[in-house]
Design an enzyme around this catalytic site. Structure first.
Site, short mmCIF file in Angstrom:
data_model
loop_
_atom_site.label_atom_id
_atom_site.label_comp_id
_atom_site.label_asym_id
_atom_site.label_seq_id
_atom_site.Cartn_x
_atom_site.Cartn_y
_atom_site.Cartn_z
N PRO A 11 -0.52 -26.12 15.45
CG PRO A 11 -0.44 -24.13 16.65
CD PRO A 11 -1.16 -24.80 15.52
CG ASN A 12 2.92 -26.85 20.05
OD1 ASN A 12 4.13 -26.83 19.83
ND2 ASN A 12 2.26 -25.77 20.43
NE ARG A 19 0.91 -30.19 22.92
CZ ARG A 19 -0.13 -29.62 22.37
NH1 ARG A 19 -0.63 -30.10 21.27
NH2 ARG A 19 -0.66 -28.55 22.90
CE1 TYR A 24 -4.19 -31.77 23.82
CE2 TYR A 24 -2.02 -31.47 24.80
CZ TYR A 24 -3.24 -30.95 24.41
OH TYR A 24 -3.51 -29.62 24.59
CG ASN A 78 -6.83 -30.21 16.88
OD1 ASN A 78 -6.90 -29.08 17.37
ND2 ASN A 78 -6.53 -31.29 17.59
CB ALA A 81 -2.49 -22.92 20.68
CD GLU A 102 -12.54 -25.44 16.20
OE1 GLU A 102 -12.93 -24.58 15.36
OE2 GLU A 102 -12.09 -25.14 17.31
CG HIS A 104 -10.46 -28.78 20.06
ND1 HIS A 104 -9.34 -28.03 19.86
CD2 HIS A 104 -11.49 -28.07 19.54
CE1 HIS A 104 -9.67 -26.91 19.23
NE2 HIS A 104 -10.97 -26.91 19.03
NE ARG A 111 -6.30 -29.01 28.53
CZ ARG A 111 -5.45 -28.96 27.50
NH1 ARG A 111 -5.88 -29.25 26.27
NH2 ARG A 111 -4.19 -28.65 27.68
#
Ligand code: DQA
Length: 148
Positions: A11-12, A19, A24, A78, A81, A102, A104, A111
């Protein structure tokens, strides 16, 4: 025969470029796809990459289930969230016998604390973070340079 990779984005990530650019970067997901494929080709690698993005947990699970007994060599994911929340995606990933990388874009350990719990990482072969747009390229390279 060219190795086949599935790349799943959660998502996103369809909003990359618009964003939180300070976290990012300015590239859209399409820019990252072009960059990844053109760099692999310049390096002399001939691979097939299926790119998939969804904001829906259901669609992501369906896509992962489709990899059971498929001819894909590896999954780069990825989960965004959902990596912090989704037992359902973890369970789907556990069905796979291919390597799971995986990735990111950001270094989530720098963070918020809630980003440091990664439920999906339990099923991952490799976890890569903080590489920005190189996340997908380097994720794929981990599978190409295995000598098989
Ligand atoms: C992300 C990190 C997640 O915490 C976040 O929810 C994302 C993107 C990353 O690529 O850095 O959407 O997965």
């Amino acid at each position: 025969m060219a190795m086949k990779f599935m790349v799943i984005n959660g998502p996103n990530l369809n909003m990359l470029g618009k964003r939180e650019a300070s976290i990012y970067g300015n590239d859209s997901l399409n820019d990252i796809q072009d960059y990844t494929e053109s760099t692999l080709s310049k390096m002399g690698h001939s691979v097939q990459i299926n790119w998939f993005q969804s904001n829906s947990e259901t669609e992501i699970i369906d896509k992962i289930q489709g990899l059971v007994e498929s001819d894909f060599s590896a999954l780069i994911i990825n989960p965004a969230a959902y990596s912090h929340t989704s037992v359902a995606i973890l369970d789907a990933l556990k069905m796979l016998s291919i390597p799971i990388v995986e990735v990111h874009l950001s270094n989530t350990h720098q963070r918020e604390t809630f980003r440091q719990v990664k439920l999906t990482a339990k099923a991952s072969t490799i976890i890569m973070e903080g590489l920005g747009k190189n996340a997908y390229l380097f994720g794929i390279l981990t599978q190409l340079n295995k000598g098989n």
